[in-house]
Design a protein around this motif. Structure first.
Motif: not given
Length: 965
Positions: A129-146
């Motif tokens: 499985p490909p590796p995760l580089l980063s994840q952005i949700g509400s804590a990073g200014g994005g949406h949690d549900r995208v």
């Protein structure tokens, strides 16, 4: 070779048939492979790809370990699932939509996981499985549900599709390890944002947001934003419109002037809107299952590539439309991935990814997963298109004794029409004369008053129109009153165009149709058909109507001819004595241009010219097979309007465009009647040293001006211009009249003493840069010394020397075409051994390594032909020779004239002696009216021989040939 002029879709033969299978047929699309990555209750979402890498998302069933399927599709027949990306938090695995670019995946989780940015560098070969580089949700200014993501430049746009969340997040992902929020875009009258699309429109970037709303409180608007400067400035709202609720998603055409909107709801449809003015969109066309002759289903996702519209339509599968004419789509392909009976709303084709080419068309099916299809046949089929009803008939009230016409329009192949009276539920009663697209009653009576509908059929399907009514009234001694004006018609060359008029009043009526105000012989009914429409028939049509009580004249209806659907993006970039003509074709083909001095002005840039298809000149033929075409025209006359037509031949077909026009650079004079005036000016004509018949003058004032005159040209060519003014001098003129020159370098004020120097052209600016169009101008103002200021005429003169430089430079219009801005003329961007300046002098492309001066020598029996390409006007060609490389200098050979070929080659013919060898060079000399502007000696060294001569330099080499008698 067949010479083909693409015809309108209405000129086909007719077949008789009334009923067909309700299921969708597979048309011009074949299955390559299919794969369902998990045999569980998983429901799959969208598909996205890059190169040989494809990803399949998930809609429901996300509690399993499946999140995104990673496929290697280098061999489309195998559908090789390499690995699966899944979040460690299994409930985050609902990845409906995503994006992949440069082997980086951007997966949006609608179940709470935000955006997952994943490294796909090794995904084509690795089963890990490909590796995760980063994840952005509400804590990073994005949406949690995208729910939706769209990647444009380095900006990732996110929409949540959550009730009450009307914000689009803009995330900077230039560093995939550290994404950050740039700003929010808030749709103020939206209940929630469902889908987003951000694409280029010219030099701007436009964002389209779909508000998935229903009812009066949340009507489902589509919003249009300019996000060109989203990195540094807020989005600019351009407009919105209501498509009728449940606006699921949208996609623009490449020119940005039409937007396709899907309404994801039972009974929903797909609507095409003209958004050339975003503040006031106009509905162009509606496509529904009924107009395709298919059972009711819900539309989902649209994508537009070139002139093709791809629509994912749940149980009705993928449908492809040719939307070259946005008001008359043609359904050219279909494939249904869901063949079972419908048992719910969300079944079948979810999404489509058409960007890998028609031979690798990717689809996702909610139930059965991943598909690869071959849709190449949609570009080659000539008579295999099902019916598509694009114009419903409308109810009509007619006067007894007149001609009444009910009309429909259906695209497709070999269409057969049958009009029926009565109700669709009882199949109706056939009308014996109703076997055409229009039902005509030449002497309508009250007995004809009833309901009518039309069934259009061919071997691939059938469509049934809506039911309309015909009401017939008895006249009451009334003058003619037009109730339905003739409508404009746009058809392909050699197709039929129809015009009609409806009216009320007292019969009988007489009709006389007119073309551009002139009566047409024999055109004396309330309908007019232009059969086999030709370019000279382009213009305005109207009808003059009389009865015993008066007359009426209709409005004008314009007939225009539209281009072949196989040619597009036709553009002319003119210089002073030359022009670059460029276009694109959907079929790989060669290139040629026919042209002549224009005898009339084309009102619509894409319409056919009134001069017809007769041209006095043809360019060389570029035999290179391509879908991107550029031809250089030379030997043109300055300041002259030309008409031209492009021709592309591929395989056994030849495709012709409409007739377009351009004007070469030269001198433009703006006289005072053409100027724009503010404040108080007085017309004068008493001075003898004026330009033209009159001039304008204004009293001068101290301080700020109170009157201005603006002389604004419409320049055809970007480049350097000399600016002159003309005025009549006099003792009461101001001695410091301010003339301001506005150009792309800013503005320059020149103060002119109008007491002297009049009666002739006087320079106020030399060698000044102006862009094409009307952004540059000269303005004279009245804030000068007391007396009066004069506004008479301004002249803008393109400098011919820039098109015929004496050194290694190129004109601005030429470098803008190839490079979009300034370029180093000594550089060699395509690496073919020629500098940019040399490519300009020779007439070849500086960005294509296979486009360069070609030189070849063939000999036999004491004679030789030296052939070179391209052979162009405004060039002088000299052949030089040496008998031995050790000779001190090259000598000019005088073999006689150059013999041209139709393909743009020039041939020197010469006799040879018994010398064992000869060495030849070609010198190209750009010329102005026979005067040489400079020499470029070519061709490149490694193209012909390995000889070298240090004194000649890298671009001074030659060809060797041994002669034997």
């Amino acid at each position: 070779m067949r010479r083909i002029l693409i015809l309108g879709w209405s000129s086909f033969l007719f077949l008789i048939c009334l009923t067909f299978s309700a299921r969708a047929q597979n048309i011009n699309i074949t299955l390559v492979s299919q794969h369902e990555p998990a045999n569980t209750s998983i429901a799959f979402g969208d598909v996205w790809a890059e190169g040989d890498l494809a990803c399949l998302g998930i809609w429901t069933g996300y509690s399993t370990a499946y999140g995104v399927g990673i496929y290697n599709i280098s061999n489309p027949g195998t559908n090789m699932l390499k690995s699966i990306y899944a979040s460690p938090t299994s409930s985050f695995n609902q990845f409906e939509l995503g994006f992949v670019r440069n082997k980086i995946g951007y997966f949006g989780s609608w179940s709470g996981g935000g955006v997952h940015i994943v490294n796909l560098t090794n995904a084509l070969t690795s089963t890990t499985p490909p590796p995760l580089l980063s994840q952005i949700g509400s804590a990073g200014g994005g949406h949690d549900r995208v729910h939706t993501v769209f990647l444009e430049r380095n900006f990732l746009y996110e929409a949540a599709h959550v009730a009450g969340v009307n914000t689009v997040k803009v995330i900077d992902v230039s560093d995939p390890f550290a994404p950050f929020l740039v700003r929010d875009i808030i749709c103020t009258n939206a209940s929630k944002v469902h889908q987003i699309t951000a694409v280029k429109k010219g030099t701007n970037t436009i964002l389209y947001t779909s508000d998935f709303g229903t009812g009066s409180t949340a009507p489902g608007y589509t919003h249009i934003w300019d996000v060109s400067n989203i990195g540094s400035q807020p989005a600019v709202w351009l407009g919105n419109f209501n498509s009728g609720g449940s606006s699921h998603s949208s996609w623009p055409t490449p020119d940005g002037n039409t937007l396709v909107v899907c309404r994801e709801t039972t009974g929903g449809d797909v609507r095409l809107y003209d958004i050339s003015n975003p503040a006031s969109p106009v509905l162009q066309t509606i496509i529904s299952p009924a107009t395709m002759g298919l059972p009711s289903a819900i539309p989902h996702n649209p994508v537009v590539v070139s002139n093709l519209l791809f629509l994912s339509w749940y149980q009705n599968g993928i449908n492809i439309f040719d939307i070259t004419d946005r008001t008359k789509p043609i359904r050219i392909g279909a494939y249904d991935t869901y063949t079972a009976a419908a048992s719910g709303s969300f079944q079948g084709n979810w999404g489509v990814f058409p960007n890998l080419g028609l031979n690798r068309l990717l689809l996702s099916d909610i139930q059965t997963g991943f598909y690869i299809l071959d849709a190449s046949a949609v570009l080659t089929a000539t008579n295999n298109y099902p019916p598509l009803l694009v114009q419903q008939p409308t109810s009509l009230t007619a006067t007894q004794g007149t001609t009444a016409t009910l009309s429909s329009f259906v695209t497709g192949s070999s269409i057969k029409y049958q009009w029926r009276s009565g109700s669709v539920t009882t199949t109706g009663t056939p009308v014996s004369s109703g076997t055409n697209s229009s039902l005509v009653f030449s002497n309508v009576q009250t007995s004809n008053s009833t309901n009518y509908f039309v069934i259009a059929t061919n071997s691939l399907g059938a469509v049934t129109s809506s039911v309309v009514s015909l009401s017939v009234t008895v006249p009451q001694n009334l003058v003619p009153t037009i109730t339905a004006q003739p409508q404009p018609a746009s058809v392909y060359p050699e197709s039929d165009a129809n015009f009609s008029v409806a009216l009320s009043g007292s019969a009988p009526f007489t009709f006389q149709w007119r073309f551009n105000g002139v009566d047409l012989s024999g055109a004396t009914t309330n309908t007019l058909t232009i059969s086999n429409a030709q370019p000279e028939q382009v213009g305005n049509y109207s009808v003059f109507i009389t009865n015993s009580y008066g007359t009426a004249t209709s409005s004008n209806a314009m007939l225009t001819l539209i281009d072949s659907p196989y040619l597009n993006t036709i553009q002319a970039t003119p210089g002073m004595r030359s022009a670059l003509i460029s276009w694109k074709s959907t079929v790989p083909s060669d290139s040629q241009v026919q042209f002549s001095v224009a005898t009339s002005v084309i009102q619509s840039p894409s319409s056919m010219s009134a001069m017809g298809a007769s041209f006095g000149s043809s360019s060389y033929i570029d035999r290179k097979i391509s879908t991107n075409h550029t031809i250089l025209l030379t030997g043109l006359t300055p300041n002259t309007r030309y008409s031209f037509q492009v021709i592309s031949s591929g395989e056994t077909n030849t495709y012709l465009s409409g007739v377009y026009q351009f004007t070469t650079a030269g001198t433009i004079i703006i006289d005072n009647p053409e100027a724009a005036f503010t404040g108080t000016w007085t017309l004068g004509n008493s001075s003898l040293d004026k330009y033209g018949v009159d001039y304008q003058f204004a009293s001068s004032v101290v301080g700020s001006n109170t009157a201005t005159a603006t002389f604004r040209p419409n320049l055809s060519t970007t480049g350097k211009y000399d600016v002159h003014i003309f005025y009549p001098q006099g003792s009461n003129r101001a001695n410091n009249t301010p003339f301001t020159i506005f150009n792309n370098g800013g503005s320059t004020i020149v103060y002119v003493n109008q007491q002297s120097g009049g009666g002739a052209w006087r320079s106020i600016g030399a060698n000044m840069d102006f862009d094409s169009g009307n952004s540059g101008y000269v303005r004279v103002a009245n804030n000068a010394n007391p007396m009066v200021v004069l506004a008479d005429a301004v002249r803008f003169t393109y400098l011919e020397s820039q098109d015929f430089p004496t050194g290694p430079t190129v004109p601005t219009w030429w470098e803008n075409f190839y490079f979009g801005g300034p370029v180093d003329p000594l550089a060699d961007p395509d690496g073919d051994g020629y500098s940019t300046a040399e490519e300009y002098a020779v007439g070849t492309s500086p960005i294509a390594a296979d486009s360069h001066l070609q030189l070849d020598l063939q000999s036999s029996g004491g004679a030789a032909n030296i052939t070179f390409w391209p052979y162009l006007g405004n060039r002088n060609y000299q052949l030089l020779f040496k008998t031995n490389l050790t000779d001190a200098s090259w000598q000019i050979l005088s073999p006689g004239g150059i013999t041209p070929t139709p393909y743009g080659h020039g041939i020197f013919s010469l006799s040879t002696d018994n010398a064992s060898q000869g060495f030849y060079r070609l010198v190209v000399q750009p010329t102005i009216q026979g005067s040489f502007s400079g020499k470029i000696a070519l061709p490149q060294a490694d193209a012909f021989s390995g000889f070298s001569e240090a004194a000649c330099g890298v671009n001074r080499i030659f060809v060797q040939q041994t002669f034997r008698k």
